[in-house]
Design an enzyme around this catalytic site. Structure first.
Site, PDB file in Angstrom:
ATOM      1  N   LYS A 270       0.865  -1.196   0.000  1.00  0.00           N
ATOM      2  CA  LYS A 270       0.000   0.000   0.000  1.00  0.00           C
ATOM      3  C   LYS A 270       0.890   1.231   0.000  1.00  0.00           C
ATOM      4  O   LYS A 270       2.007   1.198   0.532  1.00  0.00           O
ATOM      5  CB  LYS A 270      -0.879   0.019   1.258  1.00  0.00           C
TER       6      LYS A 270
ATOM      7  N   GLY B 294     -22.255   5.288   4.079  1.00  0.00           N
ATOM      8  CA  GLY B 294     -21.194   5.695   3.145  1.00  0.00           C
ATOM      9  C   GLY B 294     -21.573   5.401   1.710  1.00  0.00           C
ATOM     10  O   GLY B 294     -21.186   4.384   1.142  1.00  0.00           O
TER      11      GLY B 294
ATOM     12  N   GLY C 285     -20.601   6.333  -1.192  1.00  0.00           N
ATOM     13  CA  GLY C 285     -19.587   6.878  -2.102  1.00  0.00           C
ATOM     14  C   GLY C 285     -19.437   5.949  -3.278  1.00  0.00           C
ATOM     15  O   GLY C 285     -20.405   5.308  -3.725  1.00  0.00           O
ATOM     16  N   ASN C 286     -18.218   5.832  -3.762  1.00  0.00           N
ATOM     17  CA  ASN C 286     -17.936   5.009  -4.929  1.00  0.00           C
ATOM     18  C   ASN C 286     -18.413   3.565  -4.716  1.00  0.00           C
ATOM     19  O   ASN C 286     -19.247   3.047  -5.470  1.00  0.00           O
ATOM     20  CB  ASN C 286     -16.415   5.098  -5.150  1.00  0.00           C
TER      21      ASN C 286
ATOM     22  N   GLY D 176     -20.215   2.167  -2.161  1.00  0.00           N
ATOM     23  CA  GLY D 176     -21.603   2.045  -1.718  1.00  0.00           C
ATOM     24  C   GLY D 176     -22.580   2.216  -2.874  1.00  0.00           C
ATOM     25  O   GLY D 176     -23.545   1.445  -3.017  1.00  0.00           O
TER      26      GLY D 176
HETATM   27  P1  NAD Z   1     -15.598   7.385  -1.222  1.00  0.00           P
HETATM   28  O1  NAD Z   1     -14.808   8.522  -0.694  1.00  0.00           O
HETATM   29  O2  NAD Z   1     -16.070   7.419  -2.635  1.00  0.00           O
HETATM   30  O3  NAD Z   1     -16.916   7.168  -0.329  1.00  0.00           O
HETATM   31  C1  NAD Z   1     -16.947   7.228   1.044  1.00  0.00           C
HETATM   32  C2  NAD Z   1     -18.348   7.632   1.471  1.00  0.00           C
HETATM   33  O4  NAD Z   1     -18.414   7.627   2.885  1.00  0.00           O
HETATM   34  C3  NAD Z   1     -18.767   9.027   1.027  1.00  0.00           C
HETATM   35  O5  NAD Z   1     -20.114   8.997   0.635  1.00  0.00           O
HETATM   36  C4  NAD Z   1     -18.628   9.858   2.291  1.00  0.00           C
HETATM   37  O6  NAD Z   1     -19.521  10.975   2.313  1.00  0.00           O
HETATM   38  C5  NAD Z   1     -19.017   8.842   3.328  1.00  0.00           C
HETATM   39  N1  NAD Z   1     -18.532   9.143   4.667  1.00  0.00           N
HETATM   40  C6  NAD Z   1     -17.380   9.743   5.033  1.00  0.00           C
HETATM   41  N2  NAD Z   1     -17.340   9.859   6.371  1.00  0.00           N
HETATM   42  C7  NAD Z   1     -18.476   9.305   6.847  1.00  0.00           C
HETATM   43  C8  NAD Z   1     -19.019   9.105   8.132  1.00  0.00           C
HETATM   44  N3  NAD Z   1     -18.364   9.501   9.225  1.00  0.00           N
HETATM   45  N4  NAD Z   1     -20.207   8.498   8.235  1.00  0.00           N
HETATM   46  C9  NAD Z   1     -20.890   8.071   7.141  1.00  0.00           C
HETATM   47  N5  NAD Z   1     -20.423   8.248   5.910  1.00  0.00           N
HETATM   48  C10 NAD Z   1     -19.244   8.855   5.763  1.00  0.00           C
HETATM   49  O7  NAD Z   1     -14.725   6.084  -0.944  1.00  0.00           O
HETATM   50  P2  NAD Z   1     -14.883   4.624  -1.566  1.00  0.00           P
HETATM   51  O8  NAD Z   1     -13.934   4.455  -2.683  1.00  0.00           O
HETATM   52  O9  NAD Z   1     -16.324   4.360  -1.783  1.00  0.00           O
HETATM   53  O10 NAD Z   1     -14.334   3.740  -0.373  1.00  0.00           O
HETATM   54  C11 NAD Z   1     -15.119   3.500   0.779  1.00  0.00           C
HETATM   55  C12 NAD Z   1     -14.405   2.517   1.669  1.00  0.00           C
HETATM   56  O11 NAD Z   1     -14.178   1.305   0.948  1.00  0.00           O
HETATM   57  C13 NAD Z   1     -13.023   2.959   2.162  1.00  0.00           C
HETATM   58  O12 NAD Z   1     -12.858   2.447   3.464  1.00  0.00           O
HETATM   59  C14 NAD Z   1     -12.072   2.270   1.221  1.00  0.00           C
HETATM   60  O13 NAD Z   1     -10.805   2.053   1.810  1.00  0.00           O
HETATM   61  C15 NAD Z   1     -12.786   0.956   1.003  1.00  0.00           C
HETATM   62  N6  NAD Z   1     -12.426   0.255  -0.224  1.00  0.00           N
HETATM   63  C16 NAD Z   1     -12.571   0.852  -1.426  1.00  0.00           C
HETATM   64  C17 NAD Z   1     -12.239   0.145  -2.573  1.00  0.00           C
HETATM   65  C18 NAD Z   1     -12.460   0.754  -3.928  1.00  0.00           C
HETATM   66  O14 NAD Z   1     -12.328   0.022  -4.932  1.00  0.00           O
HETATM   67  N7  NAD Z   1     -12.810   2.024  -4.032  1.00  0.00           N
HETATM   68  C19 NAD Z   1     -11.737  -1.157  -2.490  1.00  0.00           C
HETATM   69  C20 NAD Z   1     -11.609  -1.743  -1.227  1.00  0.00           C
HETATM   70  C21 NAD Z   1     -11.954  -1.018  -0.110  1.00  0.00           C
END
Ligand code: NAD
Length: 403
Positions: A96, A208, A210-211, A213
């Site tokens: 990482k 959450g 985001g991407n 979710g």
């Molecule tokens: P992102 O930034 O697109 O989405 C995160 C979401 O969480 C956003 O909607 C944000 O508003 C919300 N958020 C932030 N703080 C919050 C809180 N305190 N309470 C509730 N919601 C909150 O990120 P992502 O790419 O969707 O990643 C989300 C998680 O998944 C991270 O922990 C990341 O490490 C993990 N992850 C992502 C991937 C990937 O392919 N993107 C792969 C494995 C793991």
């Protein structure tokens, strides 16, 4: 997060009767790179790359650009990558990287210079058969394309297998963006199928949106139209409807940059993030941050199942509390591994020169995820342990069997 990852490895090591020396070998990192990136305008940034373990193959893991990146967090995420690639039986290890930077404060030219200089600082240590990097928080295909270009300029390599998460025109793979969410949907469906719990119809909430979710909800809408999304949150608020949200509409609302506090619909209530955790739903999906469920709020959870789509959202003691109450926690190292599986397929595609279609990618993703879920359940049943413990045990076994 590092403490949690180490606790989980220690617990699994104990079950496998590992010696202290064997466990120490799993906890230590192979190499840690720390350096300063200096831009032409004099701005400096701290950069890290942790290479945790390459027993199964080249280190694999993302690079995040974030103002709160810390060395221990990068170590934890690298360690979890080793567990993820092992439990999914991929011929890859774990790594990482991160840069302490707020990318929104940089111009496009500064961001490109930063991305290229990150590669210059690591060039000797990375490459298709050493360490294959990918996007993570605040890094995307554009950043990765700059990095590949810089790596190939320095090394003379041309097969584009040095990084994954590239743009499609640059050797990327169809379906990468949706892969983590899609992997989560497959995990949940397979898990419930094995539990004989009936998975055609269920209600769920996502912390959450985001991407990851939003892709989960979109793929679920397509593949399991009877799964009903009742609530979804961003960092400030959540939207909730006991009759079910209009998934397509909230996906669009978020894609257009909306905040849930401004979501306007008569059928929808705006609630707090804390309220979302306590909703009576079949499945609570945690897709925001690490340590979202701790001893402080775990008792509020009323869901029948919890799934970790974020990395490390449930602390070890909170997970034990849930297990005691008969609420399984489907662990991050499997639930969110869809992204690394498809990254692996992209790497293979670049090395072989054979391009995969989106449906071939989805089929392969399904095979990898379904097998890992089945093995998790088998170990959980034979050892009479939680599915979280079983996953770490399987990861350790796969590391051990790779002589
Ligand atoms: P992102 O930034 O697109 O989405 C995160 C979401 O969480 C956003 O909607 C944000 O508003 C919300 N958020 C932030 N703080 C919050 C809180 N305190 N309470 C509730 N919601 C909150 O990120 P992502 O790419 O969707 O990643 C989300 C998680 O998944 C991270 O922990 C990341 O490490 C993990 N992850 C992502 C991937 C990937 O392919 N993107 C792969 C494995 C793991």
């Amino acid at each position: 997060m590092l403490k949690r990852a180490h606790q989980q490895i220690r617990r699994a090591g104990k079950k496998l009767n590992y010696s202290d020396k064997q466990v120490d070998w799993l906890l230590r990192t192979d190499a840690e790179h720390q350096f300063e990136i200096k831009l032409a305008n004099g701005k400096t940034f701290q950069a890290y790359r942790v290479q945790h373990n390459n027993k199964r193959g080249p280190y694999k893991g993302g690079i995040r650009f974030h103002s709160e990146v810390e060395f221990d967090e990068v170590r934890a995420l690298a360690t979890l990558m080793t567990m993820k690639t092992a439990v999914l039986d991929l011929p890859l290890g774990g790594g990482k990287g991160g840069v302490v930077v707020e990318p929104r404060d940089l111009s496009a030219a500064e961001l490109e210079e930063l991305s290229r200089k990150y590669v210059v600082g690591l060039q000797k240590h990375i490459g298709p058969d050493k360490d294959v990097m990918a996007p993570d928080v605040n890094t995307n295909a554009t950043v990765i394309d700059w990095m590949v270009d810089e790596y190939e300029r320095l090394s003379g390599d041309t097969n584009h297998a040095s990084f994954t998460g590239k743009s499609l025109d640059n050797g990327g793979i169809e379906g990468r963006e949706a892969a983590t969410g899609r992997g989560g949907v497959i995990t949940l469906a397979e898990f419930l199928k094995h539990q004989k719990a009936g998975f055609e119809k269920l209600t769920y909430a996502i912390q959450g949106f985001g991407n990851v979710g939003a892709f989960f909800a979109n793929v679920a809408l397509e593949d399991h139209p009877k799964w009903q999304l009742l609530a979804a949150s961003d960092s400030k608020n959540a939207v909730y409807s006991p009759k079910g949200l209009d998934t397509a509409d909230i996906v669009k609302f978020k894609a257009d940059g909306g905040r849930f506090s401004d979501y306007n619909s008569e059928a929808v209530k705006i609630i707090s993030n804390d309220d979302l955790i306590g909703l009576e739903v079949d499945v609570l999906i945690l897709a925001a941050l690490g340590n979202a469920v701790t001893d402080k709020n775990v008792d509020q959870i009323k869901a029948k199942y919890v799934m970790e789509l974020a990395n490390g959202p449930v602390t070890v003691t909170a997970q034990q509390n849930l297990e005691k109450r008969g609420i399984p926690v489907i662990p991050d190292i499997i639930a969110n591994a869809g992204g690394v599986v498809v990254s692996f397929l992209e790497w293979q595609q670049n090395l072989s020169g054979n391009k995969m279609t989106e449906s071939q990618t989805s089929r392969k993703l399904h095979q990898y995820m379904a097998r890992a879920v089945k093995e998790m359940i088998d170990t959980s049943e034979t050892e009479a342990i939680s599915v979280t413990e079983a996953s770490f045990m399987n990861a350790l076994r796969n590391l051990d069997n790779n002589n």
